[in-house]
Design a protein around this motif. Structure first.
Motif: not given
Lengths: 158, 446
Positions: B222, B260, B262, B267-268, B303, B305, B397, B399
């Motif tokens: 992270g 992420d 949060n 995940s990115t 980016n 996901l 970003y 998260d």
């Protein structure tokens, strides 16, 4: 005649401590020795610290530096720690850190005798070691530190 | 005349009595020297005996008729100098050719005051009332192939969910040190963005604190920065007198997937392009322990996901530029570090810039941390303050958001290889309740 006879033992008595103190002073110096084929003749104290800290890893000609140090409890080891400004414990942790960072292959090899240091210095062209000035033997090339040789006034490794 | 003789005798006797008092401190030295001479003589006898046996064996008349005996692996020419003593050569030979094993590990306990799950890393289960985990266990192998070439590998067993472990080849480098001005590494490396990644690498034992600052956390846990890449890294000294200037240049592929923070389970996948990182740092002779540095990093990222568990692609939010969008990622770092007299003072700042390629969106994410500690015997109390501020509109970003707060605690070193750390954290989060945490850790190296 009686006065001169009094003076002779008195002078001898006074001279003995002076001789002893001179001898002790000589044993205090630690020489920096390298392989006799190494063209280096002098080092600064900063260079020396960097070498024994593993920050400087090659001689000016590119030859890899091979560090040899004495085992804990020896005069040379005390001088090494003084040079690096570390305690024995800090020295161990420092090298563990350097190895785990990938900055060093291994902790420098600690040898139990100056005779073994001599053998190592003779055997490895890039070798460098600290040796008590009284134990300098054939095959060891002593380099000047800050322009001084062991025994000179102002020699840093005293 | 008799009076003179008596006077002389008394003086010499007095000298004789006073000499041992002066010399008594050097008696151990004398003993040490004698012991040393005995050891040297013993070594010399061993060498002579081995040489003598060797000569006897080679001179033996029946040798040609004997079956050939296995030959030892040839040593370097330098090592075969006749005067070299066997123990030194043997030890050196191992150091020259053998594999050096080191390792590190940790055992942790962590508890948070919030049950709302965040990202769990190193085996910590978020949302629980607190649990034990083992973090990273690493095996560190190095081997010297020649005088200038060596191999380094760092194999880390990292705890995941439900006591599962994954193996991560965190570093694997073929290193070539031409001289102090040119040292090259090829393979998987940890990027030298800033100081922390270089100084503390993977081992918890190296760190004063129990965890890494968020900005320097590994990307796979992270963290914000691309902490690892595969490619080439070059570093060395720049002739600069007492300034002791050094450079670092890296070029490689990141291909980072960052979970992420949060706890949304996503995940990115950044699909990094080839990254370039250049840096300079100075260690002035005038102030030992001071290190000042800066670095500049650039690559292009996506980016995309992903589902954190399955790895399946997840549709992008409707207001996002979409899966095919690429961003220029630029990371500027500067740091000032002072390590001397038992003090540790680390200060690092970052500006992470994301710019949508072909668009006008630009997001700047500032981050910094400061850490201060002082060694007091075996105890090292520490204090750290960290800050990260990512725009809520920055989809990369989103998260992370705003997070800041202090950490404090102490590290206790039982010996040179085992340490215990206790750390309290207070983290303020934008739009979320504050997070308080306690972390206890045994960290060791071997």
């Amino acid at each position: 005649m009686r006065g001169k006879a009094h003076l002779l033992p008195l002078l001898i008595w006074l001279a003995i401590p002076v001789c002893i103190s001179t001898a002790v002073a000589q044993t205090g110096d630690v020489a920096v020795v390298i392989n006799s084929d190494n063209p280096a003749t002098k080092l600064s104290r900063t260079d020396l610290r960097k070498i024994f800290a593993g920050e400087k890893r090659s001689w000016p000609a590119g030859l890899p530096i091979r560090l040899f140090v004495r085992a804990p409890g020896t005069h040379e080891r005390v001088m090494l720690l003084k040079l690096l400004g570390m305690t024995e414990s800090e020295y161990k942790r420092y090298w563990t850190t350097q190895v785990l960072r990938g900055e060093a292959q291994a902790e420098p090899i600690a040898l139990p005798s100056n005779g073994m240091q001599r053998e190592a210095v003779v055997a490895y062209p890039g070798a460098i070691a600290l040796v008590d000035a009284q134990d300098i033997k054939p095959g060891m090339k002593v380099v000047r530190v800050e322009g001084c040789m062991p025994g000179d006034d102002g020699y840093p490794l005293h | 005349m008799r009076y003179i003789s008596w006077t002389a005798a008394v003086l010499f006797l007095f000298t004789g009595l006073s000499y041992p008092q002066d010399a008594s401190p050097s008696d151990p030295d004398t003993i040490r020297q004698l012991v040393q001479q005995v050891k040297e003589l013993q070594e010399r006898v061993k060498v002579l005996e081995s040489q003598h046996n060797h000569v006897d064996a080679s001179d033996a008349p029946d040798k040609p008729s004997n079956p050939p005996t296995p030959q030892a692996e040839p040593v370097d020419q330098a090592a075969s100098v006749p005067t070299a003593s066997t123990p030194v050569v043997a030890q050196e030979f191992h150091e020259l050719r053998g594999v050096q094993w080191r390792g590190f590990g940790e055992m942790d306990y962590k508890v948070l005051n919030q049950r709302t799950p965040e990202l769990g890393t190193y085996g910590f289960v978020p949302g629980s009332s607190g649990n034990f985990y083992t973090g990273d266990f690493g095996l560190f192998l190095t081997s010297r192939l020649t005088a200038k070439v060596s191999v380094l590998s760092e194999i880390v067993f990292e705890e995941g969910d439900a006591q599962s472990y994954k193996v991560d080849l965190r570093r694997m480098l073929l290193k070539y040190d031409y001289n102090d001005h040119l040292k090259m590494s090829f393979g998987r490396y940890q990027t030298d963005i800033g100081y922390y990644n270089w100084a503390f690498r993977s081992a918890a034992w190296l760190q004063t604190t129990a965890d890494r600052p968020l900005v320097m956390e590994f990307a796979t846990n992270g963290g914000l920065l691309p902490t690892q890449a595969i490619g080439a890294s070059v570093t060395g000294e720049i002739p600069s007198g007492g300034l002791n200037l050094n450079y670092v240049a890296e070029y490689g592929s990141g291909d980072t997937i960052r979970p992420d923070l949060n706890g949304d389970g996503l995940s990115t996948d950044e699909n990094n392009g080839n990254q370039t990182n250049v840096g300079l740092f100075a260690r002035p002779n005038a102030l030992r322990g001071l290190q000042i540095g800066t670095s500049y990093y650039h690559d292009q990222i996506s980016n995309d996901l992903l589902n954190g568990l399955t790895g399946a692609q997840v549709p992008s939010p409707p207001d996002s530029p979409g899966q095919s969008a690429r961003y220029d990622q630029t990371i500027v770092n500067a740091y000032v570090v002072y390590l001397a007299h038992g003090l540790e003072f680390l200060n690092e700042g970052f500006l992470i810039r994301h710019s949508l390629i072909g668009g006008s969106s630009v997001f700047n994410t500032p981050a910094f941390y400061s850490q201060f500690s002082k060694q007091l015997g075996p105890v090292r109390p520490f204090f750290r303050y960290q800050y990260v501020n990512a725009s809520p509109n920055n989809l990369i970003y989103n998260d992370v958001g705003l997070r800041y707060g202090p950490s404090f605690g102490a590290r206790y070193d039982f010996n040179d290889y085992i340490a215990f750390k206790a750390q309290l954290d207070h983290t303020v989060r934008r739009g979320e309740p504050d997070l308080n945490g306690l972390q206890l850790q045994f960290a060791f190296a071997f």
